[in-house]
Design a protein around this motif. Sequence first.
Motif, PDB file in Angstrom:
ATOM      1  N   MET A 172     -10.875  -7.685  -5.849  1.00  0.00           N
ATOM      2  CA  MET A 172     -10.869  -7.994  -4.641  1.00  0.00           C
ATOM      3  C   MET A 172     -12.111  -7.386  -3.917  1.00  0.00           C
ATOM      4  O   MET A 172     -11.933  -7.466  -2.376  1.00  0.00           O
ATOM      5  CB  MET A 172      -9.724  -8.367  -3.746  1.00  0.00           C
ATOM      6  CG  MET A 172      -9.084  -9.317  -4.640  1.00  0.00           C
ATOM      7  SD  MET A 172      -9.653 -10.922  -5.528  1.00  0.00           S
ATOM      8  CE  MET A 172     -10.064 -11.909  -4.071  1.00  0.00           C
ATOM      9  N   SER A 173     -12.923  -6.530  -4.288  1.00  0.00           N
ATOM     10  CA  SER A 173     -13.687  -5.612  -3.415  1.00  0.00           C
ATOM     11  C   SER A 173     -15.098  -6.447  -3.231  1.00  0.00           C
ATOM     12  O   SER A 173     -15.499  -7.289  -4.023  1.00  0.00           O
ATOM     13  CB  SER A 173     -13.944  -4.213  -4.271  1.00  0.00           C
ATOM     14  OG  SER A 173     -14.487  -4.508  -5.409  1.00  0.00           O
ATOM     15  N   LEU A 176       0.885  -1.197  -0.073  1.00  0.00           N
ATOM     16  CA  LEU A 176       0.181   0.099   0.013  1.00  0.00           C
ATOM     17  C   LEU A 176       0.783   1.349   0.225  1.00  0.00           C
ATOM     18  O   LEU A 176       1.985   1.206   0.514  1.00  0.00           O
ATOM     19  CB  LEU A 176      -0.979  -0.015   1.195  1.00  0.00           C
ATOM     20  CG  LEU A 176      -2.142  -0.889   1.090  1.00  0.00           C
ATOM     21  CD1 LEU A 176      -2.845  -1.347   2.459  1.00  0.00           C
ATOM     22  CD2 LEU A 176      -3.106  -0.399   0.299  1.00  0.00           C
ATOM     23  N   ASP A 177       0.178   2.375  -0.501  1.00  0.00           N
ATOM     24  CA  ASP A 177       0.817   3.510  -0.588  1.00  0.00           C
ATOM     25  C   ASP A 177       0.778   4.333   0.682  1.00  0.00           C
ATOM     26  O   ASP A 177      -0.287   4.697   1.124  1.00  0.00           O
ATOM     27  CB  ASP A 177       0.379   4.392  -1.826  1.00  0.00           C
ATOM     28  CG  ASP A 177       1.151   5.861  -1.770  1.00  0.00           C
ATOM     29  OD1 ASP A 177       1.790   6.081  -1.013  1.00  0.00           O
ATOM     30  OD2 ASP A 177       0.605   6.579  -2.805  1.00  0.00           O
ATOM     31  N   SER A 211      -1.592 -12.603  -4.412  1.00  0.00           N
ATOM     32  CA  SER A 211      -2.066 -12.160  -5.773  1.00  0.00           C
ATOM     33  C   SER A 211      -3.204 -11.244  -5.131  1.00  0.00           C
ATOM     34  O   SER A 211      -3.442 -10.255  -5.890  1.00  0.00           O
ATOM     35  CB  SER A 211      -2.522 -13.385  -6.706  1.00  0.00           C
ATOM     36  OG  SER A 211      -1.504 -13.978  -7.226  1.00  0.00           O
ATOM     37  N   GLU A 212      -4.205 -11.811  -4.470  1.00  0.00           N
ATOM     38  CA  GLU A 212      -5.275 -11.108  -4.114  1.00  0.00           C
ATOM     39  C   GLU A 212      -4.985  -9.859  -3.367  1.00  0.00           C
ATOM     40  O   GLU A 212      -5.547  -8.844  -3.653  1.00  0.00           O
ATOM     41  CB  GLU A 212      -6.225 -12.069  -3.357  1.00  0.00           C
ATOM     42  CG  GLU A 212      -7.008 -13.271  -4.047  1.00  0.00           C
ATOM     43  CD  GLU A 212      -7.415 -14.347  -2.969  1.00  0.00           C
ATOM     44  OE1 GLU A 212      -7.529 -15.388  -3.431  1.00  0.00           O
ATOM     45  OE2 GLU A 212      -7.233 -14.110  -1.763  1.00  0.00           O
ATOM     46  N   ALA A 267      -4.172  -3.676  -2.911  1.00  0.00           N
ATOM     47  CA  ALA A 267      -3.255  -2.558  -2.726  1.00  0.00           C
ATOM     48  C   ALA A 267      -2.887  -1.670  -3.989  1.00  0.00           C
ATOM     49  O   ALA A 267      -3.256  -0.487  -3.890  1.00  0.00           O
ATOM     50  CB  ALA A 267      -2.104  -3.171  -2.351  1.00  0.00           C
ATOM     51  N   GLN A 268      -3.074  -2.487  -5.299  1.00  0.00           N
ATOM     52  CA  GLN A 268      -3.226  -1.766  -6.400  1.00  0.00           C
ATOM     53  C   GLN A 268      -4.359  -0.762  -6.423  1.00  0.00           C
ATOM     54  O   GLN A 268      -4.341   0.383  -6.993  1.00  0.00           O
ATOM     55  CB  GLN A 268      -2.826  -2.534  -7.698  1.00  0.00           C
ATOM     56  CG  GLN A 268      -1.428  -3.503  -7.812  1.00  0.00           C
ATOM     57  CD  GLN A 268      -0.445  -2.584  -7.470  1.00  0.00           C
ATOM     58  OE1 GLN A 268      -0.071  -1.391  -8.285  1.00  0.00           O
ATOM     59  NE2 GLN A 268       0.289  -2.889  -6.560  1.00  0.00           N
ATOM     60  N   ASP A 269      -5.597  -1.311  -6.385  1.00  0.00           N
ATOM     61  CA  ASP A 269      -6.736  -0.618  -6.506  1.00  0.00           C
ATOM     62  C   ASP A 269      -6.699   0.515  -5.592  1.00  0.00           C
ATOM     63  O   ASP A 269      -7.106   1.739  -6.084  1.00  0.00           O
ATOM     64  CB  ASP A 269      -7.992  -1.711  -6.137  1.00  0.00           C
ATOM     65  CG  ASP A 269      -9.199  -1.280  -6.613  1.00  0.00           C
ATOM     66  OD1 ASP A 269      -9.354  -0.772  -7.864  1.00  0.00           O
ATOM     67  OD2 ASP A 269      -9.976  -0.699  -5.568  1.00  0.00           O
ATOM     68  N   LEU A 270      -6.373   0.343  -4.221  1.00  0.00           N
ATOM     69  CA  LEU A 270      -6.421   1.515  -3.078  1.00  0.00           C
ATOM     70  C   LEU A 270      -5.614   2.661  -3.665  1.00  0.00           C
ATOM     71  O   LEU A 270      -5.555   3.724  -3.572  1.00  0.00           O
ATOM     72  CB  LEU A 270      -6.103   1.006  -1.828  1.00  0.00           C
ATOM     73  CG  LEU A 270      -7.401   0.275  -1.229  1.00  0.00           C
ATOM     74  CD1 LEU A 270      -7.027  -0.693  -0.204  1.00  0.00           C
ATOM     75  CD2 LEU A 270      -8.432   1.344  -0.888  1.00  0.00           C
ATOM     76  N   ASN A 271      -4.135   2.164  -4.127  1.00  0.00           N
ATOM     77  CA  ASN A 271      -3.228   3.213  -4.468  1.00  0.00           C
ATOM     78  C   ASN A 271      -3.689   3.819  -5.661  1.00  0.00           C
ATOM     79  O   ASN A 271      -3.081   5.109  -5.844  1.00  0.00           O
ATOM     80  CB  ASN A 271      -1.686   2.355  -4.926  1.00  0.00           C
ATOM     81  CG  ASN A 271      -1.179   1.734  -3.917  1.00  0.00           C
ATOM     82  OD1 ASN A 271      -1.640   1.900  -2.398  1.00  0.00           O
ATOM     83  ND2 ASN A 271      -0.156   0.873  -3.864  1.00  0.00           N
TER      84      ASN A 271
END
Length: 401
Positions: free
Chosen positions: A357-358, A20-21, A388-389, A394-398
């Motif tokens: 994964m939401s 996460l960022d 992977s999940e 993390a990518q989605d939130l970043n």
Amino acid sequence: MKQIIIIGGGAAGFFCASNLDETKYKITILEQNSDVLQKVKISGGGRCNVTHACFDPRELVQFYPRGNKELLSVFTKFQPGDTMDWFDQRKVSLKIENDNRIFPESNSSQTIINTFLNEIQKKNVEVKTKCSVKEIEKLNEKYLVKASLGDFEADFVIYTTGSSPKSLKMIENLGHKIVDLVPSLFTFNIKDDLLKDIAGTSFEMAETSIPKLKTEESGPMIITHWGLSGPAILKISAWEAINLAKVKYNFEIVVNFISKSINDAEELFQNFKQSNPKKTIGQSKIFEVTNRFWQRILDVSKIDLNKQVAQISGREMQTILENLCKKKFNVTGKSTFKDEFVTAGGVDLKEINFKNMSSKILPNFYVAGEVLNIDAVTGGFNFQACWSEAWLIAQDLNNLS
């Protein structure tokens, strides 16, 4: 700054936090045990089977009895090669073993744990142990996480609790559908004279089938004090987890100890008989099995070990071959596999968006890891699903503006 609460300090929770960022979010992990990453610690006999050397997502999903369709898109974005790369960038050397399982060079799970602890320390992630979550309440745009150490407000919740019934009840109370939990990956309890007192005897390649369920698996197998174990058994237990629970772990299994058809085995036997007529049957090395097991086969086939091979009748040969290639056993229960206990069941996959994964039911709520109705055979696959999940979350939130 927006608040992210990660519930569950295991593989998925820590990997997510590590990616996460931290300039965008304040991140807190809540873990009910006194130690984090407990499954990582004991996995692979304390060596941590990080992942598996299978780099084609289409092949990789074949190892997941539940979740294979959904994971295909997940693995096209982050697969075992990416996991290896991620650890490599953090100066952790991994090695691929002969059976394609991947471990740290150090042969210690502590290496993997330390890597995660370093990552989250750099990101100022707060970890609260001995903090059990009692309830999650939806408050307008936010969530109120009520825990033993107080209440936490969250803009985003990442739910990586593992598959405890309590954690499933909590997410069910928020509106998610739960698929009943049943054990997956277990050994078969069998009482049979053929297996008695020869625990530890192993077979490089055996074939197992459960006629009632029209299912078969092959792979290495081992005789244990309780019955049968090893990949050939564990795989069939994973694929048939739900059906075996339905029959209450009482069923018939057919085992071929030498992975040869009766006809091929008979040909080997006849050839041996012609070239070694004077040898005693007890000392004859006809098939790739241990001496101890061969003598046990002869014993249960009621054949005198001192009989010469030439004197073995056609009927006696058939009895031996039936016991080697088509032995029927009654399974009367299961033993769960070491500490790497895996369950089938969990949050219904139809309610999860596998692009990120939401939850499709709860806004700003993500789910990953064993709490989902996803499980794999043994060999590093369950961890790979977690990595992977968690990476996708993390990518989605970043990327949220």
